[in-house]
Design a protein around this motif. Structure first.
Motif, PDB file in Angstrom:
ATOM      1  N   GLU A 111     -18.605  -6.919   1.330  1.00 35.19           N
ATOM      2  CA  GLU A 111     -18.704  -5.503   2.225  1.00 35.19           C
ATOM      3  C   GLU A 111     -17.411  -4.508   1.784  1.00 35.19           C
ATOM      4  N   GLY A 112     -16.257  -4.739   0.986  1.00 39.98           N
ATOM      5  CA  GLY A 112     -15.646  -4.005   0.989  1.00 39.98           C
ATOM      6  C   GLY A 112     -14.041  -4.539   2.243  1.00 39.98           C
ATOM      7  N   LYS A 113     -14.579  -5.355   2.700  1.00 38.98           N
ATOM      8  CA  LYS A 113     -13.394  -5.251   3.529  1.00 38.98           C
ATOM      9  C   LYS A 113     -12.286  -6.465   3.843  1.00 38.98           C
ATOM     10  N   ALA A 114     -12.612  -6.790   2.145  1.00 47.02           N
ATOM     11  CA  ALA A 114     -11.273  -7.742   1.282  1.00 47.02           C
ATOM     12  C   ALA A 114     -11.365  -7.257   0.026  1.00 47.02           C
ATOM     13  N   ASP A 115      -9.430  -7.772  -0.299  1.00 47.61           N
ATOM     14  CA  ASP A 115      -9.416  -7.123  -1.762  1.00 47.61           C
ATOM     15  C   ASP A 115      -8.551  -8.779  -2.155  1.00 47.61           C
ATOM     16  N   PHE A 116      -8.577  -8.549  -3.068  1.00 42.80           N
ATOM     17  CA  PHE A 116      -7.388  -9.845  -3.929  1.00 42.80           C
ATOM     18  C   PHE A 116      -6.793  -9.759  -5.022  1.00 42.80           C
ATOM     19  N   GLN A 117      -5.296  -9.843  -5.313  1.00 42.39           N
ATOM     20  CA  GLN A 117      -5.337  -8.601  -7.021  1.00 42.39           C
ATOM     21  C   GLN A 117      -3.699 -10.131  -7.493  1.00 42.39           C
ATOM     22  N   VAL A 118      -3.528  -9.930  -8.413  1.00 44.66           N
ATOM     23  CA  VAL A 118      -2.196 -11.114  -9.233  1.00 44.66           C
ATOM     24  C   VAL A 118      -1.477 -10.198  -9.126  1.00 44.66           C
ATOM     25  N   VAL A 119      -0.504 -11.073  -8.407  1.00 47.95           N
ATOM     26  CA  VAL A 119       1.258  -9.863  -8.704  1.00 47.95           C
ATOM     27  C   VAL A 119       1.817 -10.924  -8.056  1.00 47.95           C
ATOM     28  N   ASP A 120       3.284 -10.805  -8.857  1.00 51.67           N
ATOM     29  CA  ASP A 120       4.099 -11.417  -8.155  1.00 51.67           C
ATOM     30  C   ASP A 120       4.763 -10.428  -7.371  1.00 51.67           C
ATOM     31  N   ILE A 121       4.711 -10.498  -5.766  1.00 50.79           N
ATOM     32  CA  ILE A 121       6.187  -9.406  -5.163  1.00 50.79           C
ATOM     33  C   ILE A 121       7.491 -10.197  -6.087  1.00 50.79           C
ATOM     34  N   PHE A 122       7.779 -10.998  -6.212  1.00 49.42           N
ATOM     35  CA  PHE A 122       9.662 -10.771  -6.598  1.00 49.42           C
ATOM     36  C   PHE A 122       9.632  -9.960  -8.204  1.00 49.42           C
ATOM     37  N   LYS A 123       8.554 -10.214  -8.925  1.00 48.09           N
ATOM     38  CA  LYS A 123       8.499  -9.297 -10.286  1.00 48.09           C
ATOM     39  C   LYS A 123       8.322  -8.340 -10.146  1.00 48.09           C
ATOM     40  N   GLU A 124       7.501  -7.286  -9.282  1.00 48.89           N
ATOM     41  CA  GLU A 124       6.955  -6.336  -8.935  1.00 48.89           C
ATOM     42  C   GLU A 124       6.575  -5.633  -7.651  1.00 48.89           C
ATOM     43  N   PRO A 125       7.585  -5.792  -7.276  1.00 46.73           N
ATOM     44  CA  PRO A 125       7.291  -4.951  -6.093  1.00 46.73           C
ATOM     45  C   PRO A 125       6.626  -3.669  -6.273  1.00 46.73           C
ATOM     46  N   ASP A 126       6.768  -2.349  -6.929  1.00 46.54           N
ATOM     47  CA  ASP A 126       6.653  -1.882  -7.013  1.00 46.54           C
ATOM     48  C   ASP A 126       5.188  -1.358  -7.479  1.00 46.54           C
ATOM     49  N   ARG A 127       4.508  -2.181  -7.774  1.00 50.06           N
ATOM     50  CA  ARG A 127       3.423  -2.859  -8.238  1.00 50.06           C
ATOM     51  C   ARG A 127       1.862  -2.641  -6.713  1.00 50.06           C
ATOM     52  N   ALA A 128       3.318  -3.367  -6.174  1.00 46.98           N
ATOM     53  CA  ALA A 128       2.492  -4.398  -4.840  1.00 46.98           C
ATOM     54  C   ALA A 128       2.455  -3.277  -3.979  1.00 46.98           C
ATOM     55  N   ILE A 129       3.132  -2.446  -3.298  1.00 50.86           N
ATOM     56  CA  ILE A 129       3.537  -1.400  -2.876  1.00 50.86           C
ATOM     57  C   ILE A 129       2.126  -0.661  -3.157  1.00 50.86           C
ATOM     58  N   THR A 130       1.705  -0.573  -4.274  1.00 52.92           N
ATOM     59  CA  THR A 130       0.605   0.349  -5.466  1.00 52.92           C
ATOM     60  C   THR A 130      -0.637   0.164  -4.636  1.00 52.92           C
ATOM     61  N   ILE A 131      -0.644  -1.241  -4.685  1.00 57.62           N
ATOM     62  CA  ILE A 131      -2.042  -1.822  -4.350  1.00 57.62           C
ATOM     63  C   ILE A 131      -2.539  -1.655  -2.855  1.00 57.62           C
ATOM     64  N   VAL A 132      -1.220  -2.195  -2.342  1.00 53.69           N
ATOM     65  CA  VAL A 132      -1.782  -1.863  -0.218  1.00 53.69           C
ATOM     66  C   VAL A 132      -1.448  -0.589  -0.522  1.00 53.69           C
ATOM     67  N   SER A 133      -0.973   0.115  -1.404  1.00 51.96           N
ATOM     68  CA  SER A 133      -1.501   1.887   0.074  1.00 51.96           C
ATOM     69  C   SER A 133      -2.854   2.292  -0.790  1.00 51.96           C
ATOM     70  N   ALA A 134      -3.353   1.924  -1.287  1.00 51.63           N
ATOM     71  CA  ALA A 134      -4.950   2.117  -2.226  1.00 51.63           C
ATOM     72  C   ALA A 134      -5.343   1.945  -1.176  1.00 51.63           C
ATOM     73  N   SER A 135      -5.330   0.851  -0.326  1.00 56.74           N
ATOM     74  CA  SER A 135      -6.082   0.103   0.554  1.00 56.74           C
ATOM     75  C   SER A 135      -5.824   0.986   1.919  1.00 56.74           C
ATOM     76  N   CYS A 136      -4.605   1.990   1.881  1.00 54.38           N
ATOM     77  CA  CYS A 136      -4.417   2.085   3.273  1.00 54.38           C
ATOM     78  C   CYS A 136      -4.664   3.790   3.718  1.00 54.38           C
TER      79      CYS A 136
END
Length: 291
Positions: free
Chosen positions: A147-172
């Motif tokens: 339904e597009g209500k959920a998105d799950f991604q593999v990311v280690d925020i401790f090692k890839e904080p910028d990638r985590a921000i990109t993932i979240v920003s894409a849904s905001c």
């Protein structure tokens, strides 16, 4: 802006007052709870109260106080909730999200909490370091993913904080997540939990942060016992580090780079700050921002 901090559940059973916003827990996890407002502190017995439900029914009903959860999400101030167990963490998450909330779940694991959150929130982004766990979450929450209500991604925020921000920003579409739920292991060391909370706080400034951490909740055990726990954990981490190869130096590009040589000092400082944090019997955490 400072946050108001709460321990959930409080050391003493919560006492609900007239006007308090609460959630009435359903008997099964598959059925969403119901939000309501306390209309009378006592019903026919002391362990019951009267709640006016905030749904189409506008029903007023006498219910058991033990089935009510306090709701902090709608308070005007920014809030942080600390829990020690998985059960308490999930209850706090479900009770404190609104139907239009974008929720960021850090440490979504196998999706058990995610599926419960998705029955109450508008959209959920789940991040986890384990590809196996993320795959399981997608399967468990398949209906919401489709339904597009959920998105799950593999990311280690401790090692890839910028990638985590990109993932979240894409849904905001605008702004960031209203609620961030953090479960990176209930027995995770205080230093790691504090770094993750601070990253979430500085990066997104959410209305509410919900944290599962035994060490944060341990403040109620007393100064001497907490110091003993801290010293034992420090000793164990120091022993493990001696068995590892020294890491190379360079630019700090992650939450873990450049901290190996300073971790002991940082943990001691964080633990010392925790000793100044006071958790009252009613669940109010004084000086929580010292974390």
């Amino acid at each position: 802006m400072k946050r108001s901090w709460r321990l959930y559940p409080p050391k003493q059973p919560p006492k609900f007052n007239i006007g308090d916003l609460v959630m009435f827990r359903s008997k099964t996890a598959k059925v969403p709870g119901r939000w309501g407002i306390v209309k009378a502190e006592k019903g026919s017995t002391d362990n019951r109260c009267v709640v006016s439900f905030k749904d189409r029914s506008a029903e007023e009903k006498e219910v058991r106080s033990s089935r009510l959860l306090p709701v902090y999400r709608m308070k005007p101030e920014m809030m942080a909730i600390v829990t020690a167990t998985t059960k308490d963490f999930r209850q706090a998450c479900v009770a404190n999200v609104a139907p239009d909330d974008l929720v960021l779940e850090i440490g979504s694991s196998y999706g058990e909490a995610s599926v419960a959150l998705l029955r109450h929130c508008g959209h959920l982004i789940g991040l986890d370091v384990s590809a196996e766990a993320v795959s399981s979450s997608k399967e468990r929450c398949k209906e919401f993913v489709q339904e597009g209500k959920a998105d799950f991604q593999v990311v280690d925020i401790f090692k890839e904080p910028d990638r985590a921000i990109t993932i979240v920003s894409a849904s905001c579409d605008a702004g960031g997540p209203a609620v961030i739920c953090i479960d990176i292991g209930g027995n995770r060391d205080l230093f790691s939990v504090v770094r993750m909370v601070r990253w979430a706080e500085i990066t997104f400034r959410p209305k509410l942060i919900i944290i599962k951490s035994e060490e944060m909740a341990w403040n109620g055990t007393g100064r001497d016992e907490f110091q003993a726990i801290r010293d034992r954990k420090m000793h164990d981490r120091g022993r493990k580090r001696k068995q590892q190869e020294p890491s190379s130096t360079g630019n700090v590009t992650s939450l873990t780079d450049g901290v190996a040589g300073e971790e002991e000092t940082a943990v001691v400082k964080s633990s010392a700050a925790l000793l100044n944090v006071q958790i009252r019997d009613d669940g109010i955490i004084e000086n929580g921002d010292m974390w």
